[in-house]
Motif scaffolding. Structure first.
Motif, PDB file in Angstrom:
ATOM      1  N   TRP A  24       0.826  -1.209   0.000  1.00  0.00           N
ATOM      2  CA  TRP A  24       0.000   0.000   0.000  1.00  0.00           C
ATOM      3  C   TRP A  24       0.866   1.267   0.000  1.00  0.00           C
ATOM      4  O   TRP A  24       0.627   2.190  -0.784  1.00  0.00           O
ATOM      5  CB  TRP A  24      -0.920   0.009   1.227  1.00  0.00           C
ATOM      6  CG  TRP A  24      -2.121  -0.878   1.143  1.00  0.00           C
ATOM      7  CD1 TRP A  24      -2.158  -2.189   0.764  1.00  0.00           C
ATOM      8  CD2 TRP A  24      -3.470  -0.516   1.485  1.00  0.00           C
ATOM      9  NE1 TRP A  24      -3.442  -2.671   0.860  1.00  0.00           N
ATOM     10  CE2 TRP A  24      -4.263  -1.667   1.302  1.00  0.00           C
ATOM     11  CE3 TRP A  24      -4.064   0.649   1.941  1.00  0.00           C
ATOM     12  CZ2 TRP A  24      -5.642  -1.661   1.550  1.00  0.00           C
ATOM     13  CZ3 TRP A  24      -5.426   0.646   2.204  1.00  0.00           C
ATOM     14  CH2 TRP A  24      -6.211  -0.494   1.994  1.00  0.00           C
ATOM     15  N   ILE A  25       1.842   1.306   0.892  1.00  0.00           N
ATOM     16  CA  ILE A  25       2.701   2.490   1.012  1.00  0.00           C
ATOM     17  C   ILE A  25       3.487   2.714  -0.276  1.00  0.00           C
ATOM     18  O   ILE A  25       3.647   3.852  -0.747  1.00  0.00           O
ATOM     19  CB  ILE A  25       3.660   2.334   2.206  1.00  0.00           C
ATOM     20  CG1 ILE A  25       2.878   2.234   3.521  1.00  0.00           C
ATOM     21  CG2 ILE A  25       4.650   3.495   2.262  1.00  0.00           C
ATOM     22  CD1 ILE A  25       2.061   3.442   3.862  1.00  0.00           C
ATOM     23  N   ASP A  26       3.985   1.636  -0.861  1.00  0.00           N
ATOM     24  CA  ASP A  26       4.777   1.730  -2.084  1.00  0.00           C
ATOM     25  C   ASP A  26       3.957   2.305  -3.232  1.00  0.00           C
ATOM     26  O   ASP A  26       4.403   3.226  -3.933  1.00  0.00           O
ATOM     27  CB  ASP A  26       5.318   0.349  -2.459  1.00  0.00           C
ATOM     28  CG  ASP A  26       6.028   0.362  -3.805  1.00  0.00           C
ATOM     29  OD1 ASP A  26       6.977   1.149  -3.969  1.00  0.00           O
ATOM     30  OD2 ASP A  26       5.635  -0.414  -4.699  1.00  0.00           O
ATOM     31  N   TRP A  27       2.747   1.791  -3.433  1.00  0.00           N
ATOM     32  CA  TRP A  27       1.929   2.274  -4.548  1.00  0.00           C
ATOM     33  C   TRP A  27       1.458   3.706  -4.342  1.00  0.00           C
ATOM     34  O   TRP A  27       1.386   4.485  -5.285  1.00  0.00           O
ATOM     35  CB  TRP A  27       0.750   1.326  -4.776  1.00  0.00           C
ATOM     36  CG  TRP A  27       1.109   0.228  -5.722  1.00  0.00           C
ATOM     37  CD1 TRP A  27       1.750  -0.941  -5.425  1.00  0.00           C
ATOM     38  CD2 TRP A  27       0.897   0.217  -7.129  1.00  0.00           C
ATOM     39  NE1 TRP A  27       1.939  -1.681  -6.562  1.00  0.00           N
ATOM     40  CE2 TRP A  27       1.424  -0.997  -7.627  1.00  0.00           C
ATOM     41  CE3 TRP A  27       0.311   1.111  -8.018  1.00  0.00           C
ATOM     42  CZ2 TRP A  27       1.380  -1.331  -8.978  1.00  0.00           C
ATOM     43  CZ3 TRP A  27       0.267   0.768  -9.363  1.00  0.00           C
ATOM     44  CH2 TRP A  27       0.793  -0.436  -9.831  1.00  0.00           C
ATOM     45  N   LEU A  28       1.160   4.050  -3.128  1.00  0.00           N
ATOM     46  CA  LEU A  28       0.755   5.429  -2.856  1.00  0.00           C
ATOM     47  C   LEU A  28       1.894   6.390  -3.156  1.00  0.00           C
ATOM     48  O   LEU A  28       1.670   7.531  -3.581  1.00  0.00           O
ATOM     49  CB  LEU A  28       0.316   5.555  -1.397  1.00  0.00           C
ATOM     50  CG  LEU A  28      -0.319   6.871  -0.956  1.00  0.00           C
ATOM     51  CD1 LEU A  28      -1.572   7.171  -1.766  1.00  0.00           C
ATOM     52  CD2 LEU A  28      -0.654   6.806   0.534  1.00  0.00           C
ATOM     53  N   GLY A  29       3.125   5.950  -2.976  1.00  0.00           N
ATOM     54  CA  GLY A  29       4.282   6.811  -3.178  1.00  0.00           C
ATOM     55  C   GLY A  29       4.845   6.832  -4.583  1.00  0.00           C
ATOM     56  O   GLY A  29       5.749   7.635  -4.877  1.00  0.00           O
ATOM     57  N   ARG A  30       4.348   5.996  -5.485  1.00  0.00           N
ATOM     58  CA  ARG A  30       4.889   5.958  -6.849  1.00  0.00           C
ATOM     59  C   ARG A  30       4.422   7.157  -7.665  1.00  0.00           C
ATOM     60  O   ARG A  30       3.233   7.504  -7.654  1.00  0.00           O
ATOM     61  CB  ARG A  30       4.454   4.684  -7.576  1.00  0.00           C
ATOM     62  CG  ARG A  30       5.007   3.407  -6.982  1.00  0.00           C
ATOM     63  CD  ARG A  30       4.663   2.219  -7.859  1.00  0.00           C
ATOM     64  NE  ARG A  30       5.057   0.955  -7.254  1.00  0.00           N
ATOM     65  CZ  ARG A  30       4.991  -0.218  -7.854  1.00  0.00           C
ATOM     66  NH1 ARG A  30       4.520  -0.300  -9.103  1.00  0.00           N
ATOM     67  NH2 ARG A  30       5.366  -1.319  -7.228  1.00  0.00           N
ATOM     68  N   ASP A  31       5.333   7.765  -8.393  1.00  0.00           N
ATOM     69  CA  ASP A  31       4.965   8.857  -9.296  1.00  0.00           C
ATOM     70  C   ASP A  31       4.227   8.289 -10.505  1.00  0.00           C
ATOM     71  O   ASP A  31       4.759   7.454 -11.235  1.00  0.00           O
ATOM     72  CB  ASP A  31       6.212   9.610  -9.764  1.00  0.00           C
ATOM     73  CG  ASP A  31       6.828  10.449  -8.660  1.00  0.00           C
ATOM     74  OD1 ASP A  31       6.090  10.833  -7.734  1.00  0.00           O
ATOM     75  OD2 ASP A  31       8.044  10.710  -8.718  1.00  0.00           O
ATOM     76  N   ASN A  32       3.007   8.714 -10.673  1.00  0.00           N
ATOM     77  CA  ASN A  32       2.102   8.318 -11.757  1.00  0.00           C
ATOM     78  C   ASN A  32       2.463   6.977 -12.414  1.00  0.00           C
ATOM     79  O   ASN A  32       3.013   6.934 -13.515  1.00  0.00           O
ATOM     80  CB  ASN A  32       2.037   9.392 -12.836  1.00  0.00           C
ATOM     81  CG  ASN A  32       0.698   9.324 -13.584  1.00  0.00           C
ATOM     82  OD1 ASN A  32      -0.152   8.475 -13.317  1.00  0.00           O
ATOM     83  ND2 ASN A  32       0.511  10.241 -14.519  1.00  0.00           N
ATOM     84  N   PRO A  33       2.139   5.867 -11.766  1.00  0.00           N
ATOM     85  CA  PRO A  33       2.512   4.556 -12.297  1.00  0.00           C
ATOM     86  C   PRO A  33       1.747   4.154 -13.551  1.00  0.00           C
ATOM     87  O   PRO A  33       2.148   3.198 -14.218  1.00  0.00           O
ATOM     88  CB  PRO A  33       2.186   3.610 -11.136  1.00  0.00           C
ATOM     89  CG  PRO A  33       1.147   4.318 -10.346  1.00  0.00           C
ATOM     90  CD  PRO A  33       1.458   5.773 -10.470  1.00  0.00           C
TER      91      PRO A  33
END
Length: 354
Positions: free
Chosen positions: A50-59
């Motif tokens: 969850w934390i990783d995906w929230l922090g990704r720049d426009n995946p």
């Protein structure tokens, strides 16, 4: 005015009444995450995802309008708490196919993320009376309905809903029924507070137990932060609304986010309405703002994704519904919701401006 603009307008007009005058020494904001249905990875791995995906720049630039910078909680000084409840139903037989959270292939995601593998049947939901039987029949019927969407305006983005497209119509019927049965089972055991023999050997009253998990994390967040935000997904949205509306001991929450939520289903609302009330309403005593984000092709919320007309306005507070289409065939995936431009924008505002 767009729904996103409306959300910002409401947040500016009505600052949270729960901000603390003695906020010295507290972090600016704490987020309590509540996951959704089915077997999950181990708690720390799920939180990491969850934390990783929230922090990704426009995946997924083809689905979401830029700018869509990731929200890196640590960099923003935001702490987080995670309500993990999948082990009540599935024990420590964790889902270890983490590729489902990265995959864009619909059936692969459903098998791993929702079904927990082909050999992971859901415990049976056996109604004890006519009311419980009616709930199961009605809930399963709503998730089976596959409404056809109305024509959408032209869009260059992959996530845009296509005219006349039936929700999850591509799912093979046995898989579709397995998904529906699993969602109905979890909702049933929770809403009717049924006893369940957890795989760990503990017998629990499901609603009471899961409420206690949410209340504990919200209380910790409230002690730690000036602002408390709850981000809930799927079946986890039922837990979030329930404790805010029906638990007097619940600490106040500044903003609630519901993502891909079944709270629009009438049968769910009937079991969540407060004692003595004829219908559901905004939990104004405990909640400042409520933002509901939905993808119209999400099969869990697609039958009735908007809440503003279902949950009555209280003390000038009302739900803000935001339509944000993501991508792929299976639109219920939490990682896809967490990648959304509008979701991130409103979450950042809630954490810094609420």
């Amino acid at each position: 005015m767009t729904t996103a603009q409306l959300a910002h307008s409401l947040s500016c007009e009505a600052k949270s009444p729960f901000r603390r005058p003695d906020a010295g020494g507290l972090v600016s904001a704490a987020i309590v995450f509540i996951h959704g249905l089915a077997k999950k990875p181990p708690p720390e791995k799920l939180r990491e995802i969850w934390i990783d995906w929230l922090g990704r720049d426009n995946p997924m630039p083809s689905a979401f309008e830029p700018p869509n910078d990731g929200l890196v909680l640590e960099a923003e000084g935001i702490t987080d708490h995670f309500v993990y409840w999948a082990d009540v139903f599935y024990g420590k037989a964790y889902d270890t196919d983490y590729s489902a959270y990265e995959s864009f292939e619909g059936l692969e995601v459903v098998r791993a993320e929702v079904l927990g593998g082909a050999d992971a049947p859901a415990p049976a939901a056996v109604p004890a009376n006519a009311r419980e039987a009616a709930f199961l029949a009605g809930f399963e019927a709503k998730l089976s309905a596959q409404p056809v969407l109305q024509p959408a305006p032209p869009s260059t983005h992959e996530g845009a809903a296509a005219a006349g497209l039936e929700i999850a119509s591509w799912l093979p019927e046995p898989i579709k029924q397995a998904v529906i049965k699993k969602a109905a089972m979890e909702a049933y055991y929770y809403l009717f507070d049924k006893e369940f023999d957890s795989p760990g050997g503990q017998r629990v009253k499901v609603r009471q137990h899961l409420r206690s998990l949410v209340l504990a994390q919200v209380a910790q967040a409230r002690q730690q932060a000036d602002r408390v935000i709850v981000v809930s997904h799927s079946m986890g949205t039922m837990l979030a609304y329930d404790v805010l509306r029906n638990c007097a001991e619940c600490p106040p929450v500044d903003t609630l986010f519901t993502l891909g939520s079944p709270l629009g289903v009438q049968e769910v609302q009937d079991e969540l309405k407060a004692q003595g009330q004829d219908s559901v309403d905004f939990p104004a005593e405990k909640l400042g703002h409520w933002i509901n984000v939905y993808d119209p092709l999400d099969p869990v919320c697609g039958a009735d994704p908007k809440f503003v007309n279902d949950y009555a306005e209280v003390s000038g507070k009302r739900v803000v519904d935001i339509e944000e289409s993501n991508w792929g065939k299976w639109r219920h995936t939490i990682t896809h919701y967490l990648a959304g431009t509008q979701l991130r924008r409103e979450l950042r505002r809630a954490a810094t401006e609420g």
